[in-house]
Design a protein around this motif. Sequence first.
Motif, PDB file in Angstrom:
ATOM      1  N   LEU A  97       4.845   9.966  12.659  1.00 11.25           N
ATOM      2  CA  LEU A  97       5.564   9.736  11.702  1.00 11.25           C
ATOM      3  C   LEU A  97       5.873   8.748  10.938  1.00 11.25           C
ATOM      4  N   LYS A  98       5.505   8.183  12.068  1.00  9.37           N
ATOM      5  CA  LYS A  98       5.893   6.531  11.505  1.00  9.37           C
ATOM      6  C   LYS A  98       4.777   6.227  11.137  1.00  9.37           C
ATOM      7  N   ASN A  99       3.777   6.234  10.681  1.00  7.65           N
ATOM      8  CA  ASN A  99       3.118   6.054   9.989  1.00  7.65           C
ATOM      9  C   ASN A  99       2.893   5.335   8.791  1.00  7.65           C
ATOM     10  N   PRO A 100       3.560   4.578   7.892  1.00 11.33           N
ATOM     11  CA  PRO A 100       3.854   4.136   6.205  1.00 11.33           C
ATOM     12  C   PRO A 100       2.871   5.179   5.731  1.00 11.33           C
ATOM     13  N   MET A 101       1.264   5.126   5.470  1.00 14.28           N
ATOM     14  CA  MET A 101       0.806   5.874   4.866  1.00 14.28           C
ATOM     15  C   MET A 101       0.422   7.138   4.571  1.00 14.28           C
ATOM     16  N   ILE A 102       0.599   7.778   5.755  1.00 14.09           N
ATOM     17  CA  ILE A 102       1.345   9.401   5.892  1.00 14.09           C
ATOM     18  C   ILE A 102       2.594   9.635   5.265  1.00 14.09           C
ATOM     19  N   VAL A 103       4.237   8.977   5.867  1.00 15.13           N
ATOM     20  CA  VAL A 103       5.279   8.444   4.954  1.00 15.13           C
ATOM     21  C   VAL A 103       4.960   8.712   3.867  1.00 15.13           C
TER      22      VAL A 103
ATOM     23  N   LEU B 261       0.469  -1.037   0.181  1.00 10.92           N
ATOM     24  CA  LEU B 261      -0.200   0.467  -0.042  1.00 10.92           C
ATOM     25  C   LEU B 261       0.586   0.934   0.181  1.00 10.92           C
ATOM     26  N   SER B 262       1.893   1.257   0.859  1.00 17.96           N
ATOM     27  CA  SER B 262       2.956   1.773   1.090  1.00 17.96           C
ATOM     28  C   SER B 262       3.664   2.455  -0.963  1.00 17.96           C
ATOM     29  N   ALA B 263       3.693   1.874  -1.564  1.00 21.48           N
ATOM     30  CA  ALA B 263       3.934   1.717  -2.284  1.00 21.48           C
ATOM     31  C   ALA B 263       3.176   2.583  -3.784  1.00 21.48           C
ATOM     32  N   MET B 264       1.465   1.879  -3.981  1.00 20.44           N
ATOM     33  CA  MET B 264       0.816   2.594  -4.810  1.00 20.44           C
ATOM     34  C   MET B 264       0.451   3.842  -3.895  1.00 20.44           C
ATOM     35  N   LEU B 265       0.346   4.418  -2.775  1.00 20.59           N
ATOM     36  CA  LEU B 265       0.380   5.124  -2.392  1.00 20.59           C
ATOM     37  C   LEU B 265       1.099   6.658  -2.600  1.00 20.59           C
ATOM     38  N   PHE B 266       3.112   5.978  -2.541  1.00 22.20           N
ATOM     39  CA  PHE B 266       3.732   6.930  -3.016  1.00 22.20           C
ATOM     40  C   PHE B 266       4.204   7.380  -4.811  1.00 22.20           C
ATOM     41  N   ARG B 267       3.986   6.163  -5.365  1.00 19.90           N
ATOM     42  CA  ARG B 267       3.203   5.994  -6.833  1.00 19.90           C
ATOM     43  C   ARG B 267       1.709   6.914  -7.486  1.00 19.90           C
ATOM     44  N   PHE B 268       0.790   6.838  -6.721  1.00 17.99           N
ATOM     45  CA  PHE B 268      -0.355   7.677  -6.815  1.00 17.99           C
ATOM     46  C   PHE B 268       0.571   9.598  -6.950  1.00 17.99           C
ATOM     47  N   SER B 269       0.540   9.086  -5.570  1.00 23.57           N
ATOM     48  CA  SER B 269       1.454  11.092  -5.294  1.00 23.57           C
ATOM     49  C   SER B 269       2.317  11.519  -5.797  1.00 23.57           C
ATOM     50  N   ALA B 270       3.069  11.167  -6.210  1.00 23.35           N
ATOM     51  CA  ALA B 270       3.913  11.016  -6.944  1.00 23.35           C
ATOM     52  C   ALA B 270       3.705  11.747  -7.974  1.00 23.35           C
ATOM     53  N   ASN B 271       2.848  11.234  -8.966  1.00 22.79           N
ATOM     54  CA  ASN B 271       2.422  11.761 -10.104  1.00 22.79           C
ATOM     55  C   ASN B 271       0.832  12.768  -9.740  1.00 22.79           C
ATOM     56  N   LEU B 272       0.915  13.447  -8.871  1.00 24.65           N
ATOM     57  CA  LEU B 272       0.100  14.598  -8.592  1.00 24.65           C
ATOM     58  C   LEU B 272       0.525  15.636  -7.878  1.00 24.65           C
ATOM     59  N   SER B 273       0.375  16.788  -8.299  1.00 18.34           N
ATOM     60  CA  SER B 273       0.402  18.537  -8.044  1.00 18.34           C
ATOM     61  C   SER B 273      -0.042  18.391  -7.193  1.00 18.34           C
ATOM     62  N   MET B 274       0.568  19.265  -5.935  1.00  8.19           N
ATOM     63  CA  MET B 274      -0.226  20.034  -4.497  1.00  8.19           C
ATOM     64  C   MET B 274      -1.336  20.546  -4.986  1.00  8.19           C
ATOM     65  N   SER B 275      -1.727  21.154  -6.224  1.00  8.46           N
ATOM     66  CA  SER B 275      -3.014  22.377  -6.413  1.00  8.46           C
ATOM     67  C   SER B 275      -3.992  20.850  -6.620  1.00  8.46           C
ATOM     68  N   GLU B 276      -3.759  19.291  -6.280  1.00  8.32           N
ATOM     69  CA  GLU B 276      -4.823  18.607  -7.103  1.00  8.32           C
ATOM     70  C   GLU B 276      -4.667  17.895  -5.641  1.00  8.32           C
ATOM     71  N   VAL B 277      -3.928  17.774  -4.800  1.00 11.26           N
ATOM     72  CA  VAL B 277      -4.366  17.518  -3.320  1.00 11.26           C
ATOM     73  C   VAL B 277      -5.031  18.621  -2.102  1.00 11.26           C
ATOM     74  N   PHE B 278      -5.090  19.723  -2.120  1.00 12.84           N
ATOM     75  CA  PHE B 278      -4.809  20.875  -1.423  1.00 12.84           C
ATOM     76  C   PHE B 278      -5.693  21.360  -1.417  1.00 12.84           C
ATOM     77  N   ASP B 279      -7.265  21.404  -2.060  1.00 12.45           N
ATOM     78  CA  ASP B 279      -8.422  22.296  -1.922  1.00 12.45           C
ATOM     79  C   ASP B 279      -9.355  22.607  -0.354  1.00 12.45           C
ATOM     80  N   PRO B 280      -8.861  23.696  -0.207  1.00 12.71           N
ATOM     81  CA  PRO B 280      -9.399  24.584   1.193  1.00 12.71           C
ATOM     82  C   PRO B 280     -11.116  23.713   1.231  1.00 12.71           C
ATOM     83  N   PRO B 281     -11.610  24.088   0.289  1.00 10.62           N
ATOM     84  CA  PRO B 281     -13.121  24.015   0.003  1.00 10.62           C
ATOM     85  C   PRO B 281     -13.598  22.099   0.574  1.00 10.62           C
TER      86      PRO B 281
END
Length: 309
Positions: A166-172, A44-64
């Motif tokens: 800091l120790k949670n692999p999904m967050i990291v 799951l950590s590998a999947m999350l890294f691959r997904f997030s490495a192909n995203l920009s902050m604007s695609e993730v950080f949306d205040p509303p």
Amino acid sequence: MIEIFFRTLPFFAMIALGYGAARTRFFSAEATAAITKFVFYFALSAMLFRFSANLSMSEVFDPPFILAYLSATGLIYVVAMGFALFRGRPVDESAVEAQCAVIGNTGFLGIPMLTMLMGPQAIGPVMMVLAIDLIVFSSLIVILITGSRDGKMRLSVLKTVAMGLLKNPMIVSIALGLAWSTLALPTPAPLMDFVSILGAAATPGALFAIGASLAGKSAERIEIAGWLSFCKLILHPAAVAYAALSLFHVEPFAASVMIAAASLPVAGNVYMLAAHYGVAVQRVSTSILISTTLSIATVSAVIAWVTVG
């Protein structure tokens, strides 16, 4: 809805396969723990890294988006906790019940299922939901339980929360992937092939692990677990839908992903927290069992509604 039901059925069939394997003792408790650890720390950590490495902050950080999900989830959290306190339950038990009412299985079930059913553009919103759950509400339960037992807030509690994050692999893995994307670091083909191959094991492994872990859970205290399952499967997505569509006017597709993510059954990590602190373990176990079983119908209905609507 029938079409969506048949599209979600393979995911729940994989959960049923894991349940059957563990229930018949073909898969031991030790094997279940091992596959869960493999998925959590590696696949799951590998999947999350691959997904997030192909995203920009604007695609993730949306205040509303963040405000809509936080406010709606916070409301149901307060409702569930308030009802528990009204019944005379202590703060630590009430916090665990509130956690059951709002924390869905986004990591093991939501990310693989929603990205497949709603498309790769769902990755950003569903990861934002996961991040809020982990950073805000998983920290909140630790603060409430520890604070209620000590009688006051200690600095050591905040240190425990910070170390847990800091120790949670999904967050990291999400943080590393977003940093990689933001810094525009080169992505060597062997690296991406490696995380793609490893991440491909996340979907079947996570679903199988969910089912296998359910085999060790029994149904007791049905009334309260039924109420918590109702909160998680019905009240939570309804509150999120109202906040996203009527109050904060979140972009329609992102709102649909948020609502679908809110409809997921109670997460297994709530059980781990309850077991760690020795609080309402049986209640959480039953809530996971009931909500996961009922979600076969309710999640399909919600996804059908948000995709058709």
